[in-house]
Design a protein around this motif. Structure first.
Motif, PDB file in Angstrom:
ATOM      1  N   ARG A   1       0.833  -1.209   0.000  1.00 14.29           N
ATOM      2  CA  ARG A   1       0.000   0.000   0.000  1.00 14.29           C
ATOM      3  C   ARG A   1       0.868   1.261   0.000  1.00 14.29           C
ATOM      4  NH1 ARG A   1      -4.969  -0.860  -1.727  1.00 14.29           N
ATOM      5  NH2 ARG A   1      -5.902   0.847  -0.525  1.00 14.29           N
ATOM      6  N   LEU A   2       2.111   1.120   0.470  1.00  9.33           N
ATOM      7  CA  LEU A   2       3.038   2.256   0.431  1.00  9.33           C
ATOM      8  C   LEU A   2       3.662   2.440  -0.955  1.00  9.33           C
ATOM      9  CD1 LEU A   2       4.888   1.778   3.850  1.00  9.33           C
ATOM     10  CD2 LEU A   2       3.143   3.477   3.291  1.00  9.33           C
ATOM     11  N   GLY A   3       3.301   1.565  -1.886  1.00  6.67           N
ATOM     12  CA  GLY A   3       3.785   1.682  -3.258  1.00  6.67           C
ATOM     13  C   GLY A   3       5.033   0.884  -3.551  1.00  6.67           C
ATOM     14  N   LEU A   4       5.452   0.019  -2.615  1.00  8.55           N
ATOM     15  CA  LEU A   4       6.651  -0.783  -2.819  1.00  8.55           C
ATOM     16  C   LEU A   4       6.308  -2.090  -3.522  1.00  8.55           C
ATOM     17  CD1 LEU A   4       8.124  -0.158   0.720  1.00  8.55           C
ATOM     18  CD2 LEU A   4       9.085   0.701  -1.407  1.00  8.55           C
ATOM     19  N   LYS A   5       7.208  -2.556  -4.355  1.00 16.03           N
ATOM     20  CA  LYS A   5       7.042  -3.840  -5.035  1.00 16.03           C
ATOM     21  C   LYS A   5       7.647  -4.918  -4.140  1.00 16.03           C
ATOM     22  CE  LYS A   5       7.832  -6.223  -9.421  1.00 16.03           C
ATOM     23  NZ  LYS A   5       8.444  -6.127 -10.773  1.00 16.03           N
ATOM     24  N   VAL A   6       6.784  -5.764  -3.573  1.00 15.71           N
ATOM     25  CA  VAL A   6       7.219  -6.733  -2.571  1.00 15.71           C
ATOM     26  C   VAL A   6       7.338  -8.123  -3.193  1.00 15.71           C
ATOM     27  CG1 VAL A   6       6.659  -7.844  -0.369  1.00 15.71           C
ATOM     28  CG2 VAL A   6       6.129  -5.412  -0.722  1.00 15.71           C
ATOM     29  N   LEU A   7       8.484  -8.756  -2.975  1.00 18.69           N
ATOM     30  CA  LEU A   7       8.651 -10.171  -3.284  1.00 18.69           C
ATOM     31  C   LEU A   7       8.662 -10.896  -1.941  1.00 18.69           C
ATOM     32  CD1 LEU A   7       9.251 -12.543  -5.233  1.00 18.69           C
ATOM     33  CD2 LEU A   7      11.678 -12.108  -4.838  1.00 18.69           C
ATOM     34  N   PHE A   8       7.605 -11.652  -1.675  1.00 14.10           N
ATOM     35  CA  PHE A   8       7.417 -12.319  -0.386  1.00 14.10           C
ATOM     36  C   PHE A   8       7.715 -13.811  -0.561  1.00 14.10           C
ATOM     37  CE2 PHE A   8       3.969 -13.328   3.048  1.00 14.10           C
ATOM     38  CZ  PHE A   8       4.969 -13.747   3.916  1.00 14.10           C
ATOM     39  N   VAL A   9       8.706 -14.294   0.166  1.00 16.01           N
ATOM     40  CA  VAL A   9       9.130 -15.698   0.089  1.00 16.01           C
ATOM     41  C   VAL A   9       8.881 -16.356   1.448  1.00 16.01           C
ATOM     42  CG1 VAL A   9      11.036 -17.281  -0.402  1.00 16.01           C
ATOM     43  CG2 VAL A   9      10.943 -15.030  -1.535  1.00 16.01           C
TER      44      VAL A   9
ATOM     45  N   VAL B   1      -5.073 -15.159   4.480  1.00 14.93           N
ATOM     46  CA  VAL B   1      -3.644 -14.880   4.307  1.00 14.93           C
ATOM     47  C   VAL B   1      -3.308 -14.993   2.819  1.00 14.93           C
ATOM     48  CG1 VAL B   1      -1.301 -15.680   4.830  1.00 14.93           C
ATOM     49  CG2 VAL B   1      -3.073 -15.704   6.614  1.00 14.93           C
ATOM     50  N   VAL B   2      -2.790 -13.921   2.251  1.00 12.01           N
ATOM     51  CA  VAL B   2      -2.419 -13.919   0.838  1.00 12.01           C
ATOM     52  C   VAL B   2      -1.212 -14.831   0.647  1.00 12.01           C
ATOM     53  CG1 VAL B   2      -1.678 -12.503  -1.107  1.00 12.01           C
ATOM     54  CG2 VAL B   2      -3.317 -11.581   0.549  1.00 12.01           C
ATOM     55  N   ARG B   3      -1.251 -15.687  -0.350  1.00  6.17           N
ATOM     56  CA  ARG B   3      -0.154 -16.631  -0.554  1.00  6.17           C
ATOM     57  C   ARG B   3       1.145 -15.907  -0.915  1.00  6.17           C
ATOM     58  NH1 ARG B   3      -2.093 -22.512  -2.732  1.00  6.17           N
ATOM     59  NH2 ARG B   3      -4.017 -22.626  -1.490  1.00  6.17           N
ATOM     60  N   ALA B   4       2.246 -16.487  -0.467  1.00  4.17           N
ATOM     61  CA  ALA B   4       3.554 -15.913  -0.765  1.00  4.17           C
ATOM     62  C   ALA B   4       3.833 -15.982  -2.259  1.00  4.17           C
ATOM     63  CB  ALA B   4       4.634 -16.663   0.018  1.00  4.17           C
ATOM     64  N   ASP B   5       4.700 -15.105  -2.726  1.00  2.00           N
ATOM     65  CA  ASP B   5       5.065 -15.089  -4.147  1.00  2.00           C
ATOM     66  C   ASP B   5       5.915 -16.308  -4.510  1.00  2.00           C
ATOM     67  OD1 ASP B   5       3.938 -12.420  -4.760  1.00  2.00           O
ATOM     68  OD2 ASP B   5       5.459 -11.761  -3.327  1.00  2.00           O
ATOM     69  N   ALA B   6       6.696 -16.789  -3.552  1.00  2.33           N
ATOM     70  CA  ALA B   6       7.520 -17.986  -3.766  1.00  2.33           C
ATOM     71  C   ALA B   6       7.441 -18.834  -2.513  1.00  2.33           C
ATOM     72  CB  ALA B   6       8.963 -17.599  -4.064  1.00  2.33           C
ATOM     73  N   GLU B   7       7.346 -20.158  -2.702  1.00  2.00           N
ATOM     74  CA  GLU B   7       7.242 -21.083  -1.571  1.00  2.00           C
ATOM     75  C   GLU B   7       8.241 -22.235  -1.758  1.00  2.00           C
ATOM     76  OE1 GLU B   7       3.057 -22.143  -1.490  1.00  2.00           O
ATOM     77  OE2 GLU B   7       2.662 -20.539  -0.043  1.00  2.00           O
ATOM     78  N   PRO B   8       9.519 -21.945  -1.610  1.00  2.00           N
ATOM     79  CA  PRO B   8      10.527 -22.993  -1.819  1.00  2.00           C
ATOM     80  C   PRO B   8      10.411 -24.099  -0.771  1.00  2.00           C
ATOM     81  CG  PRO B   8      11.532 -21.042  -0.847  1.00  2.00           C
ATOM     82  CD  PRO B   8      10.132 -20.662  -1.200  1.00  2.00           C
ATOM     83  N   ARG B   9      10.764 -25.321  -1.201  1.00  4.40           N
ATOM     84  CA  ARG B   9      10.797 -26.470  -0.292  1.00  4.40           C
ATOM     85  C   ARG B   9      12.240 -26.928  -0.146  1.00  4.40           C
ATOM     86  NH1 ARG B   9       5.549 -30.285  -1.576  1.00  4.40           N
ATOM     87  NH2 ARG B   9       4.091 -28.595  -2.099  1.00  4.40           N
TER      88      ARG B   9
END
Length: 483
Positions: free
Chosen positions: A55-63, A104-112
């Motif tokens: 919402r602050l305008g940042l491009k977030v990559l959530f892992v 909960v919004v799913r993460a952009d990447a979910e490594p195993r």
């Protein structure tokens, strides 16, 4: 935005490593059982953080990772005579189901972890080459804690303090009691992978170092407070010894969850899974409850606390519904609102955003929501004021603000009438009240009132009260709730 950085033990201005972008890595579950309320809290904290940063305008990559090979997974598989991969997949699927229900919004990447075995072996080999790790004759690989001079910087523990509690288990071939395993030689019957040191599998800490490596340096690394030591401390040592760079600029940790003022544990019989709780409460109520305290504070889960959260949600949704109904008015008067009321209203929406900017203070943000609700209710209770053009603008702003609450907190985004109906039906079921019977009595009362049979209408109201149901007659028809 200010965030409390566990590394510096203070609030700091959040400045991304890369302008306009945020790379956030959060430690996920070890997939051997259903998620408990502590998992829910951690997931919600970082969900709200990601939402706010966006919402602050940042491009977030959530892992967010999954540990899908571990002693607990292997033990459960052996106990149930199942394949360990099947066990891990079962509880990864369950995690997604539970978190989807909580919004909960799913993460952009979910490594195993098991997808990163070659990278883990490569990382272990690099640590050995750097002199930061060593292989033993039996095939274990240990990290040399004393080879990383900054060890303890996250937890604040000294090597002398750690050494006093360190133990060497029988069969371990450590040079130093402080050293920890990055690669474990396989035991009979365990899953294994071929490596330069023989058949084995990764240690827990090294998994996250390998899975976070593609995103270094991280802006944010997060997890529960219980992970500060040894997990995150060991991650820092491994990653920074291998890459000679900073692992993460900000370390964010959420507080513990207790149950009825006691530590949650299966032995105490107070172990609460998300699925247990959602048998008695709506998912949004659990979300509201967990966001009701600052993320770094401990939180005590109890039925009384959930009941209070439910009542608070009811107040907000009832106000949103009343505001919507008030806006259906066809004609509006020129009646102005009192200047003092407008002055009270103006700072409330900016204060909501400011609370989240101040170390993600969801408790304070919710307080600003209730300040808006109280003011709107005062307005709606005054027939003279609520019919004015300025009142209409304020009510429209109130509903627009609710969309922001949903976007940032994942709260109050449902259709008010649908939520209140669902809440009423759930509370009726908890009390053993037959909602179908209530609806049948209400329908009969509607018919009696239409026929102007007020004696019958009153007797039906009395029958509903005996069931614990109160009835109000509104311009939109009958409205019922539990007394």
């Amino acid at each position: 935005m200010q965030l409390y950085n566990s590394l510096g033990r203070k609030k700091e201005l959040f400045v991304p490593v890369r302008p306009g972008k945020v790379q956030m890595y959060v430690c996920g579950i070890t997939a051997y059982d259903y998620c408990h309320i502590g998992h829910a809290r951690s997931a919600l904290v970082f969900d709200v953080l990601a939402r706010h940063l966006r919402r602050l305008g940042l491009k977030v990559l959530f892992v967010r990772n999954f540990t899908d090979v571990d002693d607990k997974i292997i033990n459960r598989a052996q106990r149930e005579q199942r394949d360990w991969r099947e066990v891990a997949q079962t509880y990864i699927d369950a995690f997604h189901e539970d978190m989807d229900r909580l919004g909960v919004v799913r993460a952009d990447a979910e490594p195993r972890a098991t997808d990163y075995i070659p990278k883990i072996i490569e990382l272990c080999a690099k640590l050995i080459a750097e002199g930061a790790a060593y292989a033993t004759p039996s095939g274990d690989v240990y990290f040399r804690v004393r080879a990383y001079p900054a060890y303890g910087k996250l937890s604040g523990r000294s090597l002398d303090e750690l050494l006093s509690g360190a133990r060497v288990a029988p069969g371990e071939e450590k040079e130093d009691p402080l050293d920890f395993a990055v690669w474990k030689a396989a035991k009979p019957g365990e899953p294994f992978w071929e490596s330069p040191w023989g058949k084995g599998r990764p240690g827990w800490h090294v998994e996250c170092s390998a899975m976070s490596a593609p995103y270094l340096p991280l802006d944010i690394h997060g997890g529960g407070q219980d992970l500060v030591f040894p997990h995150h401390e060991n991650e820092i040592a491994q990653s920074e010894a291998a890459c000679h760079c900073e692992l993460a600029r900000y370390w964010i940790h959420n507080g513990f969850v207790q149950v009825n003022a006691e530590k949650m544990s299966k032995s105490l019989g107070n172990f609460k899974t998300i699925r247990d709780i959602l048998q008695s409460y709506l998912p949004e109520t659990l979300r509201f409850f967990l966001l009701g305290k600052h993320y770094r504070s401990p939180i005590d889960f109890s039925a009384a606390g959930m009941d209070e959260a439910e009542k608070a949600q009811h107040r907000v949704y009832a106000s949103l519904l009343a505001a919507r109904q008030a806006l259906t008015r066809a004609k509006w008067k020129k009646t102005p609102l009192p200047p003092a009321l407008l002055e009270e209203w103006r700072p409330l929406a900016p204060s909501f955003a400011a609370a989240l900017d101040d170390d993600l203070n969801t408790a304070q943000a919710l307080g600003q929501i209730f300040s808006q609700v109280r003011l709107v209710n005062r307005l709606l209770e005054d027939p003279g004021l609520r019919a004015g053009e300025e009142a209409r603008a304020l009510l429209e702003a109130f509903l627009a603000n609710a969309r922001e609450w949903d976007a940032q907190l994942g709260l109050f985004g449902q259709e008010p009438e649908a939520f209140l109906n669902a809440l009423r039906a759930l509370r009726a079921r908890r009390r053993g009240i037959d909602a179908a019977q209530v609806e049948a009595l209400l329908e009969e009362r509607r018919t009696a009132r239409a026929a102007k049979d007020f004696a019958r209408s009153d007797s039906l109201r009395q029958a509903l009260q005996e069931l614990g149901v109160s009835v109000r007659d509104t311009p939109q028809g009958q409205a019922w709730d539990l007394e």
